[in-house]
Design an enzyme around this catalytic site. Structure first.
Site, mmCIF file in Angstrom:
data_model
loop_
_atom_site.group_PDB
_atom_site.id
_atom_site.type_symbol
_atom_site.label_atom_id
_atom_site.label_comp_id
_atom_site.label_asym_id
_atom_site.label_seq_id
_atom_site.Cartn_x
_atom_site.Cartn_y
_atom_site.Cartn_z
ATOM 1 N N TYR A 139 0.745 -1.345 -0.020
ATOM 2 C CA TYR A 139 -0.095 -0.187 -0.183
ATOM 3 C C TYR A 139 1.030 1.264 -0.056
ATOM 4 O O TYR A 139 0.825 2.157 -0.799
ATOM 5 C CB TYR A 139 -1.048 -0.088 1.406
ATOM 6 C CG TYR A 139 -1.687 1.292 1.399
ATOM 7 C CD1 TYR A 139 -2.559 1.856 0.331
ATOM 8 C CD2 TYR A 139 -1.605 1.872 2.535
ATOM 9 C CE1 TYR A 139 -3.355 2.732 0.641
ATOM 10 C CE2 TYR A 139 -2.264 3.197 2.664
ATOM 11 C CZ TYR A 139 -3.168 3.579 1.698
ATOM 12 O OH TYR A 139 -3.773 4.934 2.028
ATOM 13 N N LYS A 143 1.454 3.970 -3.062
ATOM 14 C CA LYS A 143 0.549 5.083 -2.897
ATOM 15 C C LYS A 143 2.121 6.333 -3.184
ATOM 16 O O LYS A 143 1.766 7.389 -3.592
ATOM 17 C CB LYS A 143 0.091 5.392 -1.616
ATOM 18 C CG LYS A 143 -1.232 4.693 -1.204
ATOM 19 C CD LYS A 143 -2.093 5.340 -2.205
ATOM 20 C CE LYS A 143 -2.603 6.455 -1.680
ATOM 21 N NZ LYS A 143 -4.140 7.018 -2.616
#
Length: 333
Positions: A139, A143
């Protein structure tokens, strides 16, 4: 004002779409959950069922919009690398392409402070703090790649501003407090570390306030990133104790030293990666660190340059969440 909200069927996206609609904006809500989209349509918003990785669908959704809020992402501590890339990197590339071809007035991008955190305590982290040499999970990695795409688009002239909200909670939360509650219900949540770590959280409506401020902030804020929290560093385990008292669960009595928990989580990650479907292990190194380490942010730039001021305190937000959770539990019986 015509606005598009990506991730509109998620926790933050729903709250943002509803606030915008209440302010008479013409809201297009893009997401994948058909039940939530149907509810948003009943409330007067335009539903768009699409995956962020579908470039043609995203491009079409961006046409004619004035402001685009990109809140859509795969946000989880565990999952397949390709799934994170498709949602967070390819999805952001598609939104950028849609913005550039449709001439939107501004893109407001939702990133994450997970990019700051390795496995050590960090306190009062500013937006320009050095980043870990290795992202803590997929994640955070994707990102960060998405932010790189945003930076390139800004360099090409796209008017874009980014926020990094920390640990969003409140009524409708499906991640932060519900994950804790699930562990408390089973009695399998130990106190990891010394139990004295301090964290930052952000009530969901405060994040919506920040997003709306970004939509009209001065041009000098374009291209920048802003930390968003409640500005109230909060001891984590006393908060969990309050949650137990409010919901009738026993407070954890077992203590596990952080190095032991980290070692167990590292082993579990290896094992679960080898299992069919790569299911999420009961502990990850990231989740262990969140339960044991200090994680707080400096929000002075958002206060100074955006005029951001958290309106709902952690305590009030906690009470609102508990009331919502209890009502929800009764209705599901």
């Amino acid at each position: 004002m015509k606005v598009l909200v990506t991730g509109a069927t998620g926790f933050l996206g729903q709250a943002l779409a509803r606030r915008l609609h209440s302010q008479q904006a013409d809201v297009s809500a893009l997401g994948r959950n058909p039940a939530v989209l149907a509810q948003l349509e009943r409330e007067g918003m335009r539903p768009i069922r699409a995956d962020l990785a579908d470039g043609d669908a995203v491009l079409a959704a961006c046409q004619g919009q004035e402001i685009i809020f990109h809140a859509g992402a795969l946000a989880a501590p565990w999952g397949r690398r390709q799934d994170f890339f498709n949602s967070n990197v390819l999805g952001t590339q598609n939104v950028i392409a849609g913005c550039e071809t449709s001439g939107v007035q501004r893109l407001v991008h939702v990133s994450t402070p997970s990019i700051y955190f390795g496995l050590n305590s960090l306190e009062n982290v500013a937006e320009d703090a050095p980043l870990p040499t290795r992202p803590v999970n997929e994640y955070a990695r994707t990102k960060l790649l998405a932010e790189a795409e945003i930076n390139k688009a800004f360099g090409r002239g796209l008017p874009v501003i980014t926020i990094r909200p920390r640990a969003i909670f409140g009524p409708g939360d499906t991640t932060i407090l519900p994950r804790l509650i699930a562990r408390l219900q089973t009695g399998r949540l130990p106190i990891i570390g010394d139990g004295r770590n301090v964290i930052d959280m952000t009530y969901v409506e405060n994040v919506v306030d920040a997003l709306l401020l970004c939509a009209t902030s001065p041009d000098a804020t374009l291209g920048k990133k802003y930390n968003i929290t409640n500005g109230e560093p909060t001891p984590l385990w006393p908060l969990i104790e309050k949650l137990c008292a409010a919901l009738g669960y026993p407070y954890p009595s077992r203590h596990i030293p952080y190095p032991v928990a980290d070692g167990v989580a590292a082993l579990l990650e290896v094992v679960y990666r080898l299992l069919p479907g790569e299911p999420e292990p009961p502990l990850t190194r990231y989740s262990v660190a969140l339960l044991a380490k200090n994680t707080t942010l400096d929000i002075s730039a958002a206060r100074r340059e955006l005029g951001y001021q958290p309106r709902v305190s952690v305590e009030e937000g906690f009470h609102r969440f508990v009331e919502w959770w209890q009502t929800r539990q009764v209705s599901e019986r």
